[in-house]
Design a protein around this motif. Structure first.
Motif, PDB file in Angstrom:
ATOM      1  N   SER A   1       0.836  -1.192   0.000  1.00  0.00           N
ATOM      2  CA  SER A   1       0.000   0.000   0.000  1.00  0.00           C
ATOM      3  C   SER A   1       0.874   1.246   0.000  1.00  0.00           C
ATOM      4  O   SER A   1       1.989   1.221   0.530  1.00  0.00           O
ATOM      5  CB  SER A   1      -0.929   0.016   1.219  1.00  0.00           C
TER       6      SER A   1
ATOM      7  N   ILE B   1       0.652   5.881  -0.238  1.00  0.00           N
ATOM      8  CA  ILE B   1      -0.126   7.105  -0.258  1.00  0.00           C
ATOM      9  C   ILE B   1       0.773   8.213  -0.782  1.00  0.00           C
ATOM     10  O   ILE B   1       1.938   8.330  -0.389  1.00  0.00           O
ATOM     11  CB  ILE B   1      -0.694   7.422   1.144  1.00  0.00           C
TER      12      ILE B   1
ATOM     13  N   THR C   1      -3.988   6.948  -3.286  1.00  0.00           N
ATOM     14  CA  THR C   1      -3.634   5.724  -2.572  1.00  0.00           C
ATOM     15  C   THR C   1      -3.607   4.584  -3.578  1.00  0.00           C
ATOM     16  O   THR C   1      -4.234   4.655  -4.647  1.00  0.00           O
ATOM     17  CB  THR C   1      -4.623   5.393  -1.447  1.00  0.00           C
TER      18      THR C   1
ATOM     19  N   SER D   1      -3.953   5.692   5.431  1.00  0.00           N
ATOM     20  CA  SER D   1      -4.393   7.061   5.657  1.00  0.00           C
ATOM     21  C   SER D   1      -3.279   7.844   6.338  1.00  0.00           C
ATOM     22  O   SER D   1      -2.324   7.258   6.856  1.00  0.00           O
ATOM     23  CB  SER D   1      -5.657   7.091   6.511  1.00  0.00           C
TER      24      SER D   1
END
Length: 126
Positions: A49, A51, A58, A71
Motif C-alpha cells: 500500500s 499514499i 492511494t 491514511s
C-alpha cells in the motif's frame, strides 16, 4: 536525522484487525510519498500500500485490496495502515518507507524509497 518508525504489530487471530502506525521524525510526512511493504519468511519484499504526498492518491496490492486501508494524520505526522479480515498469509514483517520524490499512483508500490523503518512483526494465527 530523518527517520520513520513503525509500531502496532502483534499476534492476531484470523479474521481479526490491526492498525499499524508509521511516525516521521525530522520531516513532515505530508510532503512525502509513504508506502507499506512486507516480507514473509522465505519470500521477497512486497509493496502492499502507498499514499502520495498530501494524500493525493492511494494504491493497494491485489493481495490486500478491500481489506487494508492507508491514511495520513497530518497533526500526528503519522501514516496508518488499517488491516481488517486478516489471514494467515498476511503474516510478515511490515515496513514503512518514505521518499520525497514525486511518485505516480502506478509506480508507488514498486519504486525505491529513501527512508525505511526497522519493521514490525504481524502474526496471524489461531
Amino acid at each position: 536525522q530523518l527517520q520513520v518508525v513503525e509500531s502496532g504489530g502483534g499476534l492476531v487471530q484470523p479474521g481479526g484487525s490491526l492498525r499499524l502506525s508509521c511516525v516521521g521524525y525530522g520531516f513532515s510526512l505530508d510532503y512525502f510519498a509513504v508506502a507499506w511493504f512486507r516480507q514473509a519468511p522465505g519470500k521477497g519484499r512486497e509493496g502492499i500500500s502507498c499514499i502520495g504526498h498530501s494524500g493525493s492518491f492511494t494504491n493497494y496490492a491485489d493481495s490486500v485490496k478491500g481489506r487494508f486501508s492507508i491514511s495520513i494524520n497530518d497533526a500526528q505526522n503519522t501514516v496508518y495502515l488499517q488491516m481488517n479480515s486478516l489471514k494467515p498469509e498476511d503474516t510478515a514483517v511490515y515496513y514503512c518507507a518514505a521518499t520525497g520524490r514525486v511518485l505516480s499512483q502506478e509506480m508507488c508500490l514498486s519504486t525505491s524509497y529513501n527512508y525505511w523503518g526497522q519493521g514490525t512483526q504481524v502474526t496471524v494465527s489461531s
